[in-house]
Every structure is written in structure tokens, then in C-alpha cells.
Design an enzyme around this catalytic site. Structure first.
Site, PDB file in Angstrom:
ATOM      1  N   HIS A 175      -2.818  14.737  55.099  1.00 18.35           N
ATOM      2  CA  HIS A 175      -2.051  13.663  54.447  1.00 18.35           C
ATOM      3  C   HIS A 175      -0.723  14.429  53.381  1.00 18.35           C
ATOM      4  O   HIS A 175      -0.794  14.440  52.332  1.00 18.35           O
ATOM      5  CB  HIS A 175      -2.920  13.128  53.799  1.00 18.35           C
ATOM      6  CG  HIS A 175      -2.066  11.781  53.236  1.00 18.35           C
ATOM      7  ND1 HIS A 175      -2.807  10.633  52.750  1.00 18.35           N
ATOM      8  CD2 HIS A 175      -1.149  10.991  53.069  1.00 18.35           C
ATOM      9  CE1 HIS A 175      -2.249   9.534  52.332  1.00 18.35           C
ATOM     10  NE2 HIS A 175      -0.865  10.326  52.769  1.00 18.35           N
ATOM     11  N   VAL A 176       0.564  15.400  54.319  1.00 23.49           N
ATOM     12  CA  VAL A 176       1.276  15.740  52.990  1.00 23.49           C
ATOM     13  C   VAL A 176       2.816  15.592  53.484  1.00 23.49           C
ATOM     14  O   VAL A 176       3.861  15.647  53.028  1.00 23.49           O
ATOM     15  CB  VAL A 176       0.963  17.615  53.802  1.00 23.49           C
ATOM     16  CG1 VAL A 176       0.180  17.779  52.751  1.00 23.49           C
ATOM     17  CG2 VAL A 176       1.329  17.580  55.364  1.00 23.49           C
ATOM     18  N   GLU A 195     -10.367  10.053  54.303  1.00 24.07           N
ATOM     19  CA  GLU A 195      -9.444  10.987  53.280  1.00 24.07           C
ATOM     20  C   GLU A 195     -10.832  11.613  52.684  1.00 24.07           C
ATOM     21  O   GLU A 195     -10.984  11.018  51.533  1.00 24.07           O
ATOM     22  CB  GLU A 195      -8.601  10.739  53.869  1.00 24.07           C
ATOM     23  CG  GLU A 195      -7.525  10.522  54.966  1.00 24.07           C
ATOM     24  CD  GLU A 195      -5.854  10.189  53.971  1.00 24.07           C
ATOM     25  OE1 GLU A 195      -5.397  10.591  52.609  1.00 24.07           O
ATOM     26  OE2 GLU A 195      -5.075  10.402  55.144  1.00 24.07           O
ATOM     27  N   VAL A 239       1.631   8.566  60.662  1.00 22.31           N
ATOM     28  CA  VAL A 239       1.696   8.726  59.306  1.00 22.31           C
ATOM     29  C   VAL A 239       1.832   7.335  58.254  1.00 22.31           C
ATOM     30  O   VAL A 239       2.669   7.283  57.552  1.00 22.31           O
ATOM     31  CB  VAL A 239       3.167   9.486  59.138  1.00 22.31           C
ATOM     32  CG1 VAL A 239       3.775   9.874  60.256  1.00 22.31           C
ATOM     33  CG2 VAL A 239       4.506   7.727  59.581  1.00 22.31           C
ATOM     34  N   ALA A 240       1.589   6.405  58.600  1.00 27.70           N
ATOM     35  CA  ALA A 240       1.369   5.327  58.219  1.00 27.70           C
ATOM     36  C   ALA A 240      -0.325   5.507  56.842  1.00 27.70           C
ATOM     37  O   ALA A 240      -0.183   5.888  56.052  1.00 27.70           O
ATOM     38  CB  ALA A 240       0.832   3.816  58.678  1.00 27.70           C
ATOM     39  N   ARG A 241      -1.176   4.915  57.471  1.00 24.13           N
ATOM     40  CA  ARG A 241      -2.548   5.242  56.310  1.00 24.13           C
ATOM     41  C   ARG A 241      -3.486   5.345  57.772  1.00 24.13           C
ATOM     42  O   ARG A 241      -3.695   4.694  58.455  1.00 24.13           O
ATOM     43  CB  ARG A 241      -3.217   3.496  55.080  1.00 24.13           C
ATOM     44  CG  ARG A 241      -2.292   3.369  54.152  1.00 24.13           C
ATOM     45  CD  ARG A 241      -2.288   4.189  53.606  1.00 24.13           C
ATOM     46  NE  ARG A 241      -1.981   4.488  51.677  1.00 24.13           N
ATOM     47  CZ  ARG A 241      -0.780   4.785  51.417  1.00 24.13           C
ATOM     48  NH1 ARG A 241       0.319   6.116  52.342  1.00 24.13           N
ATOM     49  NH2 ARG A 241      -0.306   5.419  50.402  1.00 24.13           N
TER      50      ARG A 241
END
Length: 303
Positions: free
Chosen positions: A266-267, A247, A217-219
Site C-alpha cells: 500500500h505504497v 492490511e 490500486v483501490a482498496r
């Protein structure tokens, strides 16, 4: 003095009736009136496009972004302009997503959703979060929020940050080689920097034990995507990703078809909790700006 905000925060005008506030309509990257902007708020998730016109704002003094990470905008900020991030705004939402992805993966919710579509009642046993060793890599405010939520699941938490500290016990990046093999679940919540880019590489993945779960959940770029694909293809570990590199994730990526990989687009940070907290931060920082007080969440360096 002029403050420019995204359309979703148009009601800030009501908080500051005497302040010139320009509302930037969604989908319109530039309006000539923006040239007078001194305090600019790019729309959330607008990335590089959101800061593409800063050079057209000669009076610009402050850029207040709505994400915690600044990796995709840092080098676009003109000299002499203050950059503020949204530290704290995403803690609740992102921590919820980290736990959601963890539970969904461990308990096989994706598999049961597939069975539901087939109207099949098929009892299966999956892993529990209880008694698992969870390695949280990136123990900042969001990492602490993740730990707070995990505590109720009777899991054992190990904290890791760039530099170790004593209270609470936080291990440094230099100790990861010893910590990775002991972890049943690894949750990534580090900022993207030169040090963390590609951190999860072939060597890192090889250190994970069979059956372990990687949650990002970082990058996306914290993980070497090709190394992850190769490792997942063996079936040895599983992954749950709210972020990917690149992305959007191309439709041709093998990750989409892997049963041991759960993907969300990415939500993690974009919930109604984020909107409330973002408005609170904007209200505080705009108020401080108009009064000449020190701003909150000023960025110095990479993050």
C-alpha cells in the site's frame, strides 16, 4: 480558531504566520492542546487511529484527510463537522503505481530479480502492454490519470464507472459482465463503498479469460481475498496488488508465495509528488477556511 497538522507539514506555519497552528508530533495521538482544534488534519495513512480523538475536540469544524478514499473514517466524523478528502493529490503517484505494477507483472520483473540474485542469465519472453485491452474500473480523476499514462503504450482503454456516460465513453457497473471477458488487464481504482465491497468475487474472477491480469490500486476489500487465492492457485490468471484485505497482509497468507501474484505494501500514493500536492491542497483549504470561503473536496455521502 486553531489548525492542527501532522509534523510532516510543520512548515505550513511559515505560510500562515498569524494563524494558530499546532503541529502534532509523529507517534503522539493526543496532546491536550489539540482540544482547541477547529481544523484538523490527521496524518496520512493513520486510518481510524488518526480520527480516534475527534470527540475530544468540542470546537471542531473541519477534518481534512490526506487520502482520496474516506471509507475508513467517514463514520467517525461527528455530526456537523465537514469532511474534506484529498481528491487530486494522489492522481500522479497512484497512476504511476498502477502502470508500474502492470508492466512489472507483464514483463516478469519479479522473476528476473530472482534470477539476478542467483547470478543467472536466462532469456525469457513475456507479454507486452502494447495492443492489450485494459479495463479501468473506477473512472474518476485517478482513473483518468491512469488512462493518460497508458495511452503512450499503445494499449486499448475501456473506461468503467458506477454510472455510464457518453463523453468520453464510460460504461456503467451494470455492463461489467460483458466487458470483463474482453479485458487482458483489469485495473481497479474504485472507492470502497457498499456497492464495491467484494465486487471482485468468484463470479467476476471466473469471467476473466486465461492469462488476464488483475491490478488493484483501490482498496483491498474491493476484492474477495479467498476467491482470489483460489483463482490464482489454478494459475489461470495473475494479480498485482498494492492493497490487500486485510492490511497488513498476514505472513501466513498464500498470496505471498504465489509466483503469479506481485505485492506492494500500500505504497501507491506515498511519494514526494504526494507531499508537494498535499501541501498545496492544505495551503488552499486552510486559506479558504480562514477567509470563510467554500472548502475544496467536501465529502457528501459515501465518497
Amino acid at each position: 480558531m486553531q489548525v492542527t497538522v501532522p509534523e510532516r507539514f510543520a512548515h505550513l506555519v511559515e505560510h500562515f504566520p498569524k494563524l494558530p497552528i499546532l503541529v502534532q508530533p509523529s507517534g503522539r495521538p493526543w496532546d491536550d492542546r489539540m482540544a482547541k482544534t477547529t481544523f484538523f488534519v490527521p496524518d496520512y495513512m493513520s486510518g481510524r487511529a488518526g480520527v480516534a480523538n475527534l470527540a475530544k475536540m468540542p470546537a471542531l469544524e473541519v477534518v481534512q484527510i490526506l487520502s482520496a478514499g474516506v471509507d475508513n473514517v467517514r463514520d467517525a466524523i461527528p455530526n456537523g463537522v465537514t469532511l474534506c478528502n484529498a481528491k487530486g493529490v494522489h492522481d500522479a503517484a497512484t497512476a504511476e503505481m498502477a502502470v508500474t505494477l502492470t508492466l512489472a507483472s507483464l514483463r516478469g520483473l519479479g522473476r528476473f530479480r530472482d534470477l539476478q540474485r542467483e547470478a543467472r542469465w536466462d532469456n525469457q519472453s513475456f507479454s507486452s502492454l502494447a495492443d492489450r485491452n485494459v479495463l479501468v474500473i473506477g473512472y474518476g480523476s485517478i482513473g483518468a490519470a491512469i488512462e493518460q499514462r497508458l495511452n503512450g503504450f499503445e494499449a486499448q482503454i475501456t473506461r468503467v464507472a458506477r454510472v455510464g456516460r457518453v463523453t468520453p465513453v464510460v460504461y456503467g457497473f451494470d455492463e461489467l459482465d460483458e466487458l470483463i471477458p474482453k479485458a487482458d488487464i483489469i485495473i481497479l481504482i474504485v472507492p470502497l463503498t457498499q456497492q464495491t465491497k467484494g465486487m471482485v468475487n468468484e463470479h467476476f474472477l471466473e469471467r476473466m479469460h486465461d492469462g488476464a491480469l488483475l491490478v488493484n490500486v483501490a482498496r483491498g476489500a474491493v476484492v474477495d481475498t479467498q476467491a482470489l487465492i483460489r483463482t490464482l492457485a489454478t494459475g489461470r490468471i495473475a494479480a498485482a496488488l498494492d492493497v490487500t484485505d486485510p492490511e497488513p497482509l498476514p505472513s501466513t497468507s498464500p498470496l505471498w508465495q504465489m509466483e503469479n501474484c506481485l505485492i506492494t505494501p500500500h505504497v501507491g500514493g506515498d511519494t514526494d509528488a504526494f507531499h508537494r500536492r498535499a501541501e498545496q491542497l492544505l495551503t488552499r483549504n486552510i486559506d479558504r477556511y480562514t477567509k470563510g470561503l467554500p472548502l475544496l473536496n467536501v465529502i457528501n455521502g459515501e465518497y
